[in-house]
Design an enzyme around this catalytic site. Structure first.
Site, PDB file in Angstrom:
ATOM      1  N   GLU A 199       0.811  -1.211   0.000  1.00 50.02           N
ATOM      2  CA  GLU A 199       0.000   0.000   0.000  1.00 50.02           C
ATOM      3  C   GLU A 199       0.851   1.270   0.000  1.00 50.02           C
ATOM      4  O   GLU A 199       0.534   2.233  -0.705  1.00 50.02           O
ATOM      5  CB  GLU A 199      -0.919   0.012   1.228  1.00 50.02           C
ATOM      6  CG  GLU A 199      -1.811   1.238   1.277  1.00 50.02           C
ATOM      7  CD  GLU A 199      -2.701   1.235   2.517  1.00 50.02           C
ATOM      8  OE1 GLU A 199      -3.580   2.105   2.585  1.00 50.02           O
ATOM      9  OE2 GLU A 199      -2.500   0.381   3.399  1.00 50.02           O
ATOM     10  N   ASP A 200       1.943   1.284   0.778  1.00 50.81           N
ATOM     11  CA  ASP A 200       2.669   2.542   1.015  1.00 50.81           C
ATOM     12  C   ASP A 200       4.045   2.623   0.367  1.00 50.81           C
ATOM     13  O   ASP A 200       4.731   3.636   0.522  1.00 50.81           O
ATOM     14  CB  ASP A 200       2.817   2.763   2.530  1.00 50.81           C
ATOM     15  CG  ASP A 200       1.478   2.971   3.210  1.00 50.81           C
ATOM     16  OD1 ASP A 200       0.577   3.542   2.571  1.00 50.81           O
ATOM     17  OD2 ASP A 200       1.319   2.555   4.373  1.00 50.81           O
TER      18      ASP A 200
END
Length: 742
Positions: free
Chosen positions: A76-77
């Protein structure tokens, strides 16, 4: 920040066979990927997945889950991909990380439909592998512990989401310690003043009672030791949110709470638990109604313990929980304490092996099964929240099977908990051998026997009675299926009549090439649309026979077309005894084509006309209104004029009175009477003496000396109505009495 070797040591301490290379590789990979990223607190971002991993080591989870915790934010990051994680750590870990990534993108506190759909996705991801839930709960716990670093505008949303979804979900998985901390952290954000007040009061009470608490611990430990019982006795204090919730639910003041402190007695065997219970009850008098044995009847989240409350030293109420060390581990950590994660297996195992041992996971799987039955996301969220937030009662079938239900459950909930078919065919019940109402609230230990009939279908009103998600979902499905069947039958009969009037032969198979014209997938869909009034019979005939010219017949006379050989009669309302009349049907069709529509509360709406209704003895006609249903009018009703240009909406109906099941029917009468004392009493007295029932009464003053009354009455038939009118006309103070639509 925890060092790499420290994390590995934590895991190998409880799992000597852990895959250290996997843990080291996951630590280094996640740290490199997150690089210079920082959190809202200013700390390196990697500190967050590291703390999540540390929390999971406290639960003694397998090394694969610890690795997933380290990696859970990488997709996700960072620029990490699922393919890259699969290649480096294996497909199993890649799948778990991807599942957590999808959950992280959910916004569970949002508009209702979006929240519900996201919650579906959350539970589906969890059901695939429960380790997704364990990592997510640890992730949420660390985020809540550091919530004060977030912008104030976001704190309330995150705390609400935690209180509504994650805390009760942790409780359902048996993870009580984690649930209580999530609740308290959310409580602190959502109700800061109440939290501060309760926390201060708890500190004052603790300072005042510290000596008493230590004395009880020492006294109980010593007395058990004298009897050769080795026990660990510890005190526990209720958490602020738990106190707040109890005060709210029971409308109690802080001074009225009697169980702020409790004591746990941890033992080695189940036998010792019951021995200790006997010793405690001989030492101190027990409080009636405050004993629960969750060892013999465990909670649905695997919780097992004996609860009792006694009047202890200094006449103080003392709450005790008695359990074994194994029970204590499950009581604290729930599904995370399951043997699946204690067997030294370094990789994950098929999560389905848990279902035979874990009630909590079985509940989760059962909840997921609701997804397969076509409920809307909003309904699914409603059902699941109902089950998340309710305490439980335990009831038994006549054969001794234990059924766990939410508190407040009824025999209808019980029937659906046994099996959906049992619920759908339920017509009555016996509780502890006595015939009881289906709306009775069940109590712990009740034995429930369900009386069934294959002719029964669940009334829609049951949906407002039941409290379990499973029962509500099943009732809604049955109601929709029944309504669809009834509208389909009605549509078929409307088309049969229209085809006969057009001198055409009706065949369902001939409709299939024209389904697309009406945006229908199947012939059944088209019949339902006709029954609903969304598609007219004339339009269907024109589609099949383009040269057809509709003929408007005078249906207002309630006569059949010339040349009708026979008539078939189809029940429109079994209670109201109204039937469809379908020209051209054979007598045999009357049995096969019965429409089981049950009065005003039916899933296929059937109602009587406003401003007068209809009663047996009237010649009647049915008017189909799209999206509303069928309205029954007496043939003399002036309201029928507005339907003169809509012949397809007219349905021929007749009365079919069953002498063994008499029913009252609505009518409206107008009475003009002298305005004098006792006039109203005299008029209502006539209705009562004639066995009529007044449903509504409206006074209209016409002049100083006269007034008019509009009275809605319920009568058995037309003769009964005329008898009431004749008796009213015979009264000296009545100048006129007439039927409104007559």
């Amino acid at each position: 920040m925890m060092r790499q070797y420290e994390l590995v040591e934590r895991v190998t301490r409880y799992n000597p066979n852990a895959d250290e290379a996997l843990l080291n590789k996951a630590y280094v990979y996640a740290m490199q990927k997150h690089g210079s990223q920082t959190r809202a607190s200013g700390d390196p971002y990697f500190s967050h997945p590291l703390e999540v991993a540390a929390l999971l080591t406290e639960l003694k989870l397998d090394d694969a889950t610890i690795a997933v915790a380290l990696l859970h934010d990488t997709i996700e990051d960072t620029d990490a991909t699922r393919a890259e994680i699969d290649e480096l750590f294996g497909e199993e870990i890649g799948k778990l990380v991807e599942g957590l990534t999808k959950i992280s993108r959910l916004d569970l506190v949002s508009r209702k439909a979006k929240q519900a759909e996201n919650f579906r996705k959350l539970l589906l991801a969890i059901a695939d592998d429960v380790r997704v839930l364990l990592v997510k709960l640890a992730d949420r716990l660390h985020n809540m512990r550091t919530l004060h670093h977030m912008p104030e505008s976001k704190r309330g949303r995150i705390a609400e989401e935690t209180m509504e979804i994650y805390a009760p979900l942790a409780g359902r998985m048996g993870m009580q310690e984690l649930r209580e901390e999530l609740e308290d952290l959310s409580f602190r954000t959502l109700y800061p003043d109440a939290c501060h007040t309760i926390t201060e009061r708890l500190a004052q009470i603790h300072e005042k009672n510290a000596t008493l608490i230590s004395d009880i611990e020492a006294d109980l430990t010593e007395r058990l030791a004298e009897r050769g019982i080795n026990a660990v006795v510890s005190s526990r204090r209720k958490r602020p949110y738990s106190i707040f919730k109890k005060m709210q639910q029971k409308s109690l003041g802080f001074e009225q709470l009697s169980d702020i402190y409790g004591f746990r007695v941890i033992l080695n065997t189940v036998e010792s638990c019951y021995r200790v219970l006997g010793i405690i009850h001989t030492m101190w008098p027990c409080v009636p109604g405050r004993f629960k044995d969750y060892i013999s009847t465990p909670k649905q989240n695997d919780y097992r313990s004996i609860h009792t409350t006694v009047v202890g030293p200094k006449r103080q109420r003392v709450e005790l929980q008695i359990r074994t060390a194994a029970m204590h581990r499950i009581a604290e950590n729930g599904i995370a304490a399951h043997a699946l994660y204690k067997d030294g297996v370094t990789g994950g195992r098929n999560i389905s092996t848990m279902t035979s041992d874990s009630r909590a996971y079985a509940w989760l799987r059962g909840t997921i099964d609701l997804l397969a039955h076509g409920d809307t996301p909003e309904e699914f969220l409603e059902h699941t929240k109902l089950e998340l937030f309710h305490d439980q009662v335990f009831c038994f079938t006549p054969k001794g099977r234990l059924i766990a239900l939410p508190r407040g459950a009824t025999p209808i909930d019980f029937a659906y908990a046994v099996h959906t078919d049992v619920g759908n065919t339920c017509v009555g019940c016996k509780v502890n051998g006595r015939i009881t109402s289906l709306v009775t609230e069940l109590q712990n230990g009740d034995e429930v026997e369900i009386v069934r009939s294959q002719a029964q279908t669940p009334p829609p009103a049951w949906e407002d009675i039941v409290v379990t998600g499973k029962a509500r979902a099943a009732i809604r499905r049955a109601t929709r299926a029944s309504a669809r069947q009834q509208y389909g039958d009605l549509g078929r009969h409307i088309l049969q009549r229209a085809y006969q009037r057009a001198e055409k032969t009706f065949e369902e198979a001939a409709l299939e090439p024209y389904l697309g014209t009406f945006n229908c997938q199947t012939t059944a869909d088209l019949l339902v649309s006709v029954g609903h009034g969304e598609v007219s019979a004339n339009d269907v005939i024109k589609a099949v026979y383009p040269d057809f010219v509709s003929v408007v017949s005078d249906l207002s006379t309630n006569t059949l077309p010339a040349g009708t050989a026979s008539e078939g009669w189809f029940d429109l309302d079994q209670n109201a005894s109204v039937k469809f009349k379908v020209p051209g049907a054979s007598p045999e069709d009357a049995t096969d084509g019965c429409l089981p529509i049950r009065g005003m509360s039916s899933s296929l709406p059937v109602r009587f006309a406003p401003n007068g209704g209809a009663v047996p003895g009237d010649r009647i006609v049915g008017i189909l209104t799209p999206g509303v249903g069928v309205t029954i009018y007496p043939i003399q009703s002036p309201d029928l004029k507005e339907f003169d240009d809509a012949p397809d909406r007219w349905l021929d109906v007749r009365w079919d009175i069953d002498p063994e099941m008499p029913s009252r029917f609505p009518a409206q009468i107008s009475v003009s009477a002298v305005n004098e004392p006792g006039s109203l009493a005299a008029i209502t007295g006539v209705v009562s003496e004639c066995d009529g029932n007044i449903d509504n009464l409206k006074m209209i003053r016409k002049a100083n000396d006269f007034h008019e009354m509009l009275i809605d009455v319920e009568v058995w038939d037309l003769k009964h109505l005329n008898r009431i009118l004749n008796q009213l006309r015979a009264k000296s103070n009545v100048s006129q009495a007439k039927r409104v639509n007559g």
